[in-house]
Design a protein around this motif. Sequence first.
Motif, PDB file in Angstrom:
ATOM      1  N   TRP A  39       0.841  -1.200   0.000  1.00 10.31           N
ATOM      2  CA  TRP A  39       0.000   0.000   0.000  1.00 10.31           C
ATOM      3  C   TRP A  39       0.871   1.242   0.000  1.00 10.31           C
ATOM      4  O   TRP A  39       2.101   1.173   0.155  1.00 10.31           O
ATOM      5  N   ALA A  54     -12.100   9.315  -3.593  1.00  8.26           N
ATOM      6  CA  ALA A  54     -11.750   7.902  -3.690  1.00  8.26           C
ATOM      7  C   ALA A  54     -12.889   7.082  -4.278  1.00  8.26           C
ATOM      8  O   ALA A  54     -12.678   6.222  -5.135  1.00  8.26           O
ATOM      9  N   ARG A  55     -14.089   7.337  -3.840  1.00  7.95           N
ATOM     10  CA  ARG A  55     -15.236   6.597  -4.376  1.00  7.95           C
ATOM     11  C   ARG A  55     -15.466   6.947  -5.842  1.00  7.95           C
ATOM     12  O   ARG A  55     -15.794   6.065  -6.655  1.00  7.95           O
ATOM     13  N   PHE A  59     -12.245   3.404  -5.896  1.00  4.94           N
ATOM     14  CA  PHE A  59     -11.805   2.602  -4.762  1.00  4.94           C
ATOM     15  C   PHE A  59     -13.005   2.124  -3.950  1.00  4.94           C
ATOM     16  O   PHE A  59     -14.072   2.737  -3.962  1.00  4.94           O
ATOM     17  N   LEU A  71      -8.408   2.249   1.896  1.00  2.00           N
ATOM     18  CA  LEU A  71      -9.037   1.980   0.606  1.00  2.00           C
ATOM     19  C   LEU A  71      -8.431   0.733  -0.012  1.00  2.00           C
ATOM     20  O   LEU A  71      -7.273   0.399   0.241  1.00  2.00           O
ATOM     21  N   ARG A  72      -9.218   0.062  -0.850  1.00  2.00           N
ATOM     22  CA  ARG A  72      -8.756  -1.161  -1.496  1.00  2.00           C
ATOM     23  C   ARG A  72      -9.236  -1.213  -2.935  1.00  2.00           C
ATOM     24  O   ARG A  72     -10.118  -0.455  -3.350  1.00  2.00           O
ATOM     25  N   GLY A  73      -8.643  -2.126  -3.701  1.00  2.00           N
ATOM     26  CA  GLY A  73      -9.147  -2.477  -5.009  1.00  2.00           C
ATOM     27  C   GLY A  73     -10.020  -3.711  -4.913  1.00  2.00           C
ATOM     28  O   GLY A  73     -10.183  -4.308  -3.847  1.00  2.00           O
ATOM     29  N   CYS A  80      -4.910  -0.868  -0.302  1.00  2.00           N
ATOM     30  CA  CYS A  80      -3.855  -0.353  -1.178  1.00  2.00           C
ATOM     31  C   CYS A  80      -3.551   1.127  -0.931  1.00  2.00           C
ATOM     32  O   CYS A  80      -2.545   1.629  -1.410  1.00  2.00           O
ATOM     33  N   VAL A 177     -11.427   0.300  -9.501  1.00  2.79           N
ATOM     34  CA  VAL A 177     -10.016   0.022  -9.248  1.00  2.79           C
ATOM     35  C   VAL A 177      -9.858  -1.439  -8.858  1.00  2.79           C
ATOM     36  O   VAL A 177     -10.536  -1.931  -7.955  1.00  2.79           O
ATOM     37  N   ARG A 179      -6.514  -2.907  -8.423  1.00  2.34           N
ATOM     38  CA  ARG A 179      -5.351  -3.041  -7.548  1.00  2.34           C
ATOM     39  C   ARG A 179      -4.428  -1.848  -7.739  1.00  2.34           C
ATOM     40  O   ARG A 179      -4.531  -1.109  -8.725  1.00  2.34           O
ATOM     41  N   LEU A 180      -3.525  -1.684  -6.789  1.00  2.00           N
ATOM     42  CA  LEU A 180      -2.417  -0.741  -6.901  1.00  2.00           C
ATOM     43  C   LEU A 180      -1.370  -1.335  -7.825  1.00  2.00           C
ATOM     44  O   LEU A 180      -0.938  -2.475  -7.631  1.00  2.00           O
ATOM     45  N   TYR A 253      -3.294   2.790 -10.734  1.00  2.00           N
ATOM     46  CA  TYR A 253      -4.271   1.798 -10.279  1.00  2.00           C
ATOM     47  C   TYR A 253      -4.920   1.138 -11.491  1.00  2.00           C
ATOM     48  O   TYR A 253      -5.435   1.814 -12.386  1.00  2.00           O
TER      49      TYR A 253
END
Length: 373
Positions: A39, A54-55, A59, A71-73, A80, A177, A179-180, A253
């Motif tokens: 991350w 972010a939304r 994410f 936040l995540r993927g 991430c 998203v 993933r990073l 991302y």
Amino acid sequence: MTDRHTDPHKDLHSEHGALRGEHPGRAADPVIKVVDLAWLEFAKPDLDRAEAFARDFGFAVVERTPDVLRLRGALPGTACLVIRKGTGNGFVGPAFQAADAADLTRLARALDAEVADLEGGGRHVTAYTPSGLRVQVVHGAPHHPGLELQRPLAYNTGGLLTRINETQRPARAPALVERLGHVVLSSTVFRRDLDWFLDHLGLIVSDFLYLDGQRGRGPTMAFIRCDRGSEPADHHTLAMHLGPVTGYVHSAYQVADLDALAAGGEYLKDRGYVRSWGIGRHIQGSQIFDYWRDPDRLLLEHFTDGDRFDSALEPGWAAMSASGLAQWGPPATADFLGNRPSPALLRDAVAALRADNEIDLPRLLALAKAMGS
């Protein structure tokens, strides 16, 4: 190792650097070999505003408290992005995934550091590069199951028909998203930081860029991947270049496909966000890209269709230039390149020339020329 003399696009690369006594792009005996980015951590004063962007960017929210936003993927994995409430707006540092817990002990011993508990579970080692960049290496952090993915569209190409009696109507919606992918950093001591990452984390270079007329002084940018042996890894998990300041440049991302990226961009534009550069396809890494500024002016990228290399491929070499950043797409903008004239930019340049680093006047002028070419 594979020499890219055999690559059909070999005009994009000069001869392999090791044959000319240049940087080999990997350490002979690294302390450990990290397997991915885990991350990135930031500090921001307004978490409500950060969550809203972010939304909209695509994410999913793992955790939101008054003091932290995680936040995540959609793919399985750790969070991430970690954004903590702070008085300023800035980058704290990256966290990389160790292959196993023993790697943390080995790294801590080499760095005279400690293995400590992670917030929420797992362990980590915190270290600092020669330029002062904070780097964490983690293992055992909370791992989240996958979410429903955005399905790539089926394409009719040439004589191959995959869609009959169906239309294409991708919605203007956040590009999910997955993933990073990577982070790009700037360093006033590029070579020292580069060697630190290769020696300690086992990263290897996919492509080097050098300043025109100064190749004898070595590279000034590197696209760096994880060494997973025969398992292909992203063309770059970390990219880093010489610059008058040390710190964050952008992060990227992965999204499902070009339509997800483009429709997600239309959604961001409709929401009033600022596109920095795009849509286009990069040369180094081949990703289709689209760059956006968040409300705090931090730069984030949607990308799709990136290259994957195994450990056999040796580094490519090319001259550094703005026009060399993309195979197709609009010209790189002054906003993206960071070369828009300003008092702050001038102050950074003067400070860099006075400091003990790898910046001198010929290099500074060559960097300015490269980013204007």
